[in-house]
Design a protein around this motif. Structure first.
Motif, PDB file in Angstrom:
ATOM      1  N   GLY A  61      45.325  38.052  41.017  1.00 18.99           N
ATOM      2  CA  GLY A  61      46.557  37.715  40.329  1.00 18.99           C
ATOM      3  C   GLY A  61      46.402  37.471  38.844  1.00 18.99           C
ATOM      4  N   GLU A  62      45.180  37.414  38.326  1.00 19.73           N
ATOM      5  CA  GLU A  62      44.970  37.147  36.908  1.00 19.73           C
ATOM      6  C   GLU A  62      45.238  38.402  36.061  1.00 19.73           C
ATOM      7  OE1 GLU A  62      42.026  34.558  39.228  1.00 19.73           O
ATOM      8  OE2 GLU A  62      42.710  36.653  39.275  1.00 19.73           O
ATOM      9  N   ALA A  82      44.769  39.588  45.166  1.00 14.05           N
ATOM     10  CA  ALA A  82      45.959  40.153  44.526  1.00 14.05           C
ATOM     11  C   ALA A  82      45.483  40.891  43.280  1.00 14.05           C
ATOM     12  CB  ALA A  82      46.956  39.046  44.172  1.00 14.05           C
ATOM     13  N   THR A  83      46.396  41.661  42.683  1.00 12.68           N
ATOM     14  CA  THR A  83      45.996  42.544  41.591  1.00 12.68           C
ATOM     15  C   THR A  83      45.476  41.776  40.385  1.00 12.68           C
ATOM     16  OG1 THR A  83      47.590  44.225  42.270  1.00 12.68           O
ATOM     17  CG2 THR A  83      46.795  44.330  40.002  1.00 12.68           C
ATOM     18  N   LEU A 102      33.801  52.031  39.636  1.00 11.47           N
ATOM     19  CA  LEU A 102      34.418  51.215  40.670  1.00 11.47           C
ATOM     20  C   LEU A 102      33.934  51.741  42.014  1.00 11.47           C
ATOM     21  CD1 LEU A 102      38.120  50.915  39.426  1.00 11.47           C
ATOM     22  CD2 LEU A 102      36.127  49.517  38.823  1.00 11.47           C
ATOM     23  N   LYS A 103      33.268  50.904  42.777  1.00 16.82           N
ATOM     24  CA  LYS A 103      32.784  51.280  44.101  1.00 16.82           C
ATOM     25  C   LYS A 103      32.983  50.097  45.037  1.00 16.82           C
ATOM     26  CE  LYS A 103      28.957  53.361  46.651  1.00 16.82           C
ATOM     27  NZ  LYS A 103      27.587  53.916  46.592  1.00 16.82           N
ATOM     28  N   GLY A 104      33.846  50.281  46.014  1.00 18.53           N
ATOM     29  CA  GLY A 104      34.181  49.186  46.902  1.00 18.53           C
ATOM     30  C   GLY A 104      35.078  48.161  46.244  1.00 18.53           C
ATOM     31  N   ALA A 105      35.785  48.542  45.196  1.00 19.16           N
ATOM     32  CA  ALA A 105      36.677  47.625  44.492  1.00 19.16           C
ATOM     33  C   ALA A 105      38.076  47.706  45.094  1.00 19.16           C
ATOM     34  CB  ALA A 105      36.716  47.950  43.007  1.00 19.16           C
ATOM     35  N   GLY A 106      38.869  46.656  44.858  1.00 17.55           N
ATOM     36  CA  GLY A 106      40.231  46.648  45.358  1.00 17.55           C
ATOM     37  C   GLY A 106      41.139  45.762  44.528  1.00 17.55           C
ATOM     38  N   ASN A 107      42.401  46.222  44.380  1.00 20.80           N
ATOM     39  CA  ASN A 107      43.437  45.457  43.675  1.00 20.80           C
ATOM     40  C   ASN A 107      43.063  45.213  42.212  1.00 20.80           C
ATOM     41  OD1 ASN A 107      45.101  45.217  45.986  1.00 20.80           O
ATOM     42  ND2 ASN A 107      43.876  43.493  46.708  1.00 20.80           N
ATOM     43  N   ASN A 137      43.801  50.454  46.164  1.00 16.72           N
ATOM     44  CA  ASN A 137      44.800  49.794  45.315  1.00 16.72           C
ATOM     45  C   ASN A 137      44.314  49.646  43.878  1.00 16.72           C
ATOM     46  OD1 ASN A 137      46.535  49.460  47.573  1.00 16.72           O
ATOM     47  ND2 ASN A 137      45.425  47.601  48.141  1.00 16.72           N
ATOM     48  N   ILE A 138      43.996  50.789  43.279  1.00 20.78           N
ATOM     49  CA  ILE A 138      43.542  50.842  41.890  1.00 20.78           C
ATOM     50  C   ILE A 138      44.601  51.584  41.076  1.00 20.78           C
ATOM     51  CG2 ILE A 138      41.726  51.551  40.301  1.00 20.78           C
ATOM     52  CD1 ILE A 138      40.771  49.534  42.401  1.00 20.78           C
TER      53      ILE A 138
END
Length: 420
Positions: A61-62, A82-83, A102-107, A137-138
């Motif tokens: 969320g930040e 959260a994003t 980005l590998k295994g990243a989300g939001n 979710n990128i």
């Protein structure tokens, strides 16, 4: 120049390469402007070390607002609740990254930043600095993917997306690449409102995707290396011996401009066994695009089950060579099923041989080779801009023309002239 290894931050799925540790020519002495989609409100970050700490401690969320400067390379493998948004504070002096992994990243969202590649002698065409792998979710918005020239033509791959889901690239610019955007084995991939130019080979090459939206992009003025490359503005492949499903290609402008000709929308057979159901693309809509080009493969697709080609304008512009190979057409392989081709403006439709499950309706057949024959361009179009003079094309439809009477072709031409 050999780049040093990244700095590992202990206790987190995060790797940061600060500009101080990586004396790279990328991001240095360059003038960029981006278009962030949101306001510069959030937690201020001044440098790469500060961003590393912020991302390591973030929960979700930040929004991190990045001061101008070179942030080096960022490698992130963390999924947030959260994003988390990473946004430039100043569009006229945006934050710049020389690597993104980005590998295994989300939001995660990147907004209004620069991804800048600098060619080093000896690097292969397929050198890749920016990738999204096994992530969800990128979003990348309002950003610039700035390639580099090997002598006079683009080099390296721009953004690579693979094995990922719910990825959006919007409102961004890709320039000076060998191949600008590539990927495969993705779900729900959206490429919307971007600009691609000064590309040496392919604008987009994608494969093995379920849920692909390519909308409102502008691809123009590609520049090839003579004798070295084959060019496609948009190519959907059968890589890894698999098909793609649920594809929408809508509202795009593909314009040769003052650049080199290319194939435009291409979904070839790739030498595969097209009798295999798992190699046949499914549910493809190609709608309301404008093509200004000088290659017969305007819209050329093979082995698709469930295909609609509607309201596209395929317009031939000139290149040094002459002949039928320079005239864009709609080409559909005979074995495609459940096909609708309607209300297009094109020089011809190849592949229809009275198949029972094909519908061919209200297409305007146009041409620029015989002034005395029907569909001649001068009676169809108003020439607001031509590539040789303006660097881009804008052909409006003449009232009372065949195109107007059939209500054919893309509605995008109704907005011309757009530039004054």
């Amino acid at each position: 120049m050999r780049r040093p290894p990244p700095l590992v931050l202990a206790g987190a799925m995060l790797l940061m390469l600060s500009s101080a540790l990586a004396a790279q020519p990328a991001c240095e002495a360059q003038k960029f402007t981006t278009q962030p989609s949101g306001p510069a409100k959030g937690q201020a970050v001044r440098d790469a070390a500060g961003l590393g700490a912020a991302l390591e401690n973030a929960k979700g969320g930040e929004t991190f607002i990045l001061a101008p400067g070179n942030y080096g390379g960022l490698s992130l493998g963390k999924t947030y609740n959260a994003t988390v948004t990473i946004r430039s504070a100043n569009p006229a002096a945006p934050a710049c990254f020389s690597d993104l992994r980005l590998k295994g990243a989300g939001n995660v969202t990147f907004d209004g930043v620069v991804f800048d590649y600098s060619y080093s002698p000896g690097e292969k065409d397929f050198a890749n600095r920016f990738s999204i792998l096994q992530s969800r979710n990128i979003t990348i918005s309002g950003s610039l993917f700035d390639g580099d020239h090997n002598r006079t033509v683009g080099h390296g791959r721009g953004l690579r997306i693979r094995d990922s889901a719910s990825i959006t690239v919007t409102g961004s610019v890709f320039r000076k690449w060998w191949k600008a955007l590539t990927g495969g084995k993705n779900t729900n991939l959206t490429i919307r409102g971007n600009e691609f130019y000064d590309i040496r080979s392919d604008g987009m090459t994608l494969g093995v995707t379920d849920g692909l939206m390519i909308a409102a992009n502008r691809l123009h003025n590609f520049r090839g290396a003579p004798g070295r490359d084959h060019r496609d503005m948009l190519q959907i492949t059968r890589s890894s011996n698999q098909r793609s499903t649920n594809i929408v290609i809508r509202d795009n402008v593909f314009d040769m401009g003052a650049g080199d000709y290319s194939q435009t929308i291409w979904m070839g057979g790739d030498g595969k066994n097209l009798g295999d159901p798992m190699l046949r693309h499914q549910n493809v809509l190609i709608e309301n695009n404008v093509i200004y080009n000088a290659h017969t493969h305007g819209i050329s697709v093979h082995a698709i089950d469930g295909l609609s080609i509607r309201r596209n304008s395929l317009i031939r512009v000139h290149r040094a060579e002459k002949g039928n190979v320079t005239i864009p057409r709609i080409n559909v392989s005979r074995g495609s099923t459940s096909v609708v081709i309607e209300q297009n403006a094109t020089s011809g439709i190849i592949g229809y041989h009275n198949q029972r499950d094909w519908v061919i309706l209200n297409n305007a057949i146009i041409q620029d080779t015989s002034p005395g024959a029907g569909g001649f361009y001068d009676r169809q179009f108003i020439y607001y801009a031509t590539g040789a003079t303006h660097g881009y094309h804008e052909y409006g439809v003449r009232p009372g023309s065949l195109i107007a009477r059939l209500n054919a072709g893309s509605t995008l031409v109704e907005k011309y002239p757009t530039r004054r």
